[in-house]
Design a protein around this motif. Structure first.
Motif, PDB file in Angstrom:
ATOM      1  N   PHE A 238     -24.987  15.806  40.904  1.00 24.06           N
ATOM      2  CA  PHE A 238     -24.423  14.506  41.274  1.00 24.06           C
ATOM      3  C   PHE A 238     -23.122  14.229  40.531  1.00 24.06           C
ATOM      4  CE2 PHE A 238     -28.796  13.474  42.771  1.00 24.06           C
ATOM      5  CZ  PHE A 238     -28.445  13.139  44.067  1.00 24.06           C
ATOM      6  N   PHE A 239     -22.993  14.748  39.309  1.00 23.33           N
ATOM      7  CA  PHE A 239     -21.739  14.614  38.576  1.00 23.33           C
ATOM      8  C   PHE A 239     -20.613  15.322  39.326  1.00 23.33           C
ATOM      9  CE2 PHE A 239     -18.745  16.544  35.543  1.00 23.33           C
ATOM     10  CZ  PHE A 239     -18.201  15.394  34.978  1.00 23.33           C
ATOM     11  N   ASP A 242     -19.960  13.488  42.665  1.00 13.61           N
ATOM     12  CA  ASP A 242     -19.144  12.281  42.487  1.00 13.61           C
ATOM     13  C   ASP A 242     -17.675  12.654  42.322  1.00 13.61           C
ATOM     14  OD1 ASP A 242     -21.319  10.633  42.682  1.00 13.61           O
ATOM     15  OD2 ASP A 242     -21.622  10.459  40.515  1.00 13.61           O
ATOM     16  N   PRO A 247     -20.504  10.814  48.964  1.00 16.30           N
ATOM     17  CA  PRO A 247     -21.144   9.488  48.963  1.00 16.30           C
ATOM     18  C   PRO A 247     -22.660   9.635  48.859  1.00 16.30           C
ATOM     19  CG  PRO A 247     -20.334  10.040  51.169  1.00 16.30           C
ATOM     20  CD  PRO A 247     -20.000  11.190  50.292  1.00 16.30           C
ATOM     21  N   ASP A 248     -23.203   9.346  47.690  1.00 18.09           N
ATOM     22  CA  ASP A 248     -24.622   9.611  47.462  1.00 18.09           C
ATOM     23  C   ASP A 248     -25.535   8.737  48.309  1.00 18.09           C
ATOM     24  OD1 ASP A 248     -23.888   7.351  46.127  1.00 18.09           O
ATOM     25  OD2 ASP A 248     -24.825   7.877  44.221  1.00 18.09           O
TER      26      ASP A 248
END
Length: 263
Positions: A238-239, A242, A247-248
């Motif tokens: 996720f790092f 991002d 777009p999570d």
């Protein structure tokens, strides 16, 4: 004679069919395109997103394995053409269960891009450690390229609410490609990262890696089953996501939509 000439199908007397995309691959591309159109226009959107993500994931698996085979072919293992690896036919892979079925189940149940079983390469025909490593790294390079291509539209801030299902599917596909890239590059025996590292190891360490290679998937599952390692893995993904503009929230929605049988 140069390496390129040795890989020339005319020199080798190989039929053009050995390099022609298979009907199965073309059908997957067609399903990907049609389901994307359906998701864009919200025609049975949940099922459309399911088909869009699954077919897109299968297309990327074919391209991943094709990249391994193509670099191996150019590096001296011309038998990959005889084995049908350059036709992008997923049924030609050395292990359909590991290459196709298991990764699909993990996508549906776990929402991550599990590496598939690689094509069989005759490493005795490959000269040089660098070439052997490049063969292993070619697959993850495809996953990384797919990640970046899928994320390009989000850099232009599209109106995702107008075609929410479609963009959710794109975000999920990008996430799957990113996780596949990271997992494939782990220095685990049997995975692409481990295979790329093996030629540079000392003989004793190489033998240990070769012994453990058939159990690489089991080792990967054991590692990801550990809560701390699992958390570090997803935090890292996720790092990176991002940083790349993934777009999570859309990814999370896409993950829910592909389970169309759940309400």
């Amino acid at each position: 004679m140069s390496d390129w000439r040795r890989g020339d199908p005319l020199v080798l007397g190989l039929p053009r069919a050995a390099f022609r995309p298979s009907g199965i691959f073309l059908a997957l591309v067609a399903i990907f395109a049609v389901s994307g159109f359906m998701a864009w226009h919200q025609v049975t959107p949940r099922f459309a997103v399911f088909l869009f993500v699954i077919s897109g994931w299968l297309v990327s698996l074919c391209l991943h394995e094709y990249a391994h085979a193509l670099v191996a072919y150019r590096s001296g293992d011309t038998d990959v053409a005889h084995r049908g690896y350059l036709t992008l036919n997923p049924l030609k892979y050395s292990n359909v269960l590991l290459s196709i079925i298991l990764p699909l189940l993990v996508v549906l149940l776990g929402g991550i891009g599990l590496p598939g079983g690689a094509v069989w390469v005759d490493h005795a025909a490959i000269r040089g450690r660098l070439r052997k490593s490049l063969i292993s790294l070619a697959g993850p390079a495809v996953n990384l390229a797919c990640t970046l291509l899928l994320l390009i539209p989000f850099a232009f801030d599209p109106d995702v609410w107008l075609h929410l299902e479609f963009w959710s599917g794109v975000a999920l596909l990008a996430f799957l490609q990113l996780t596949a890239t990271v997992l494939n590059l782990l220095p685990v025996p049997g995975l692409d990262g481990g295979n790329a590292l093996t030629p540079w190891l000392k003989p004793n360490t190489q033998r240990m890696y070769n012994v453990l290679a058939p159990y690489g998937f089991i080792l990967l599952f054991v590692l990801l089953w550990q809560p701390e390692i699992n958390r570090y893995f997803f935090d890292f993904v996720f790092f990176v996501g991002d940083g790349l503009g993934l777009p999570d929230q859309l990814y999370a929605l896409g993950r829910e939509l592909i389970r169309f049988w759940q309400r």
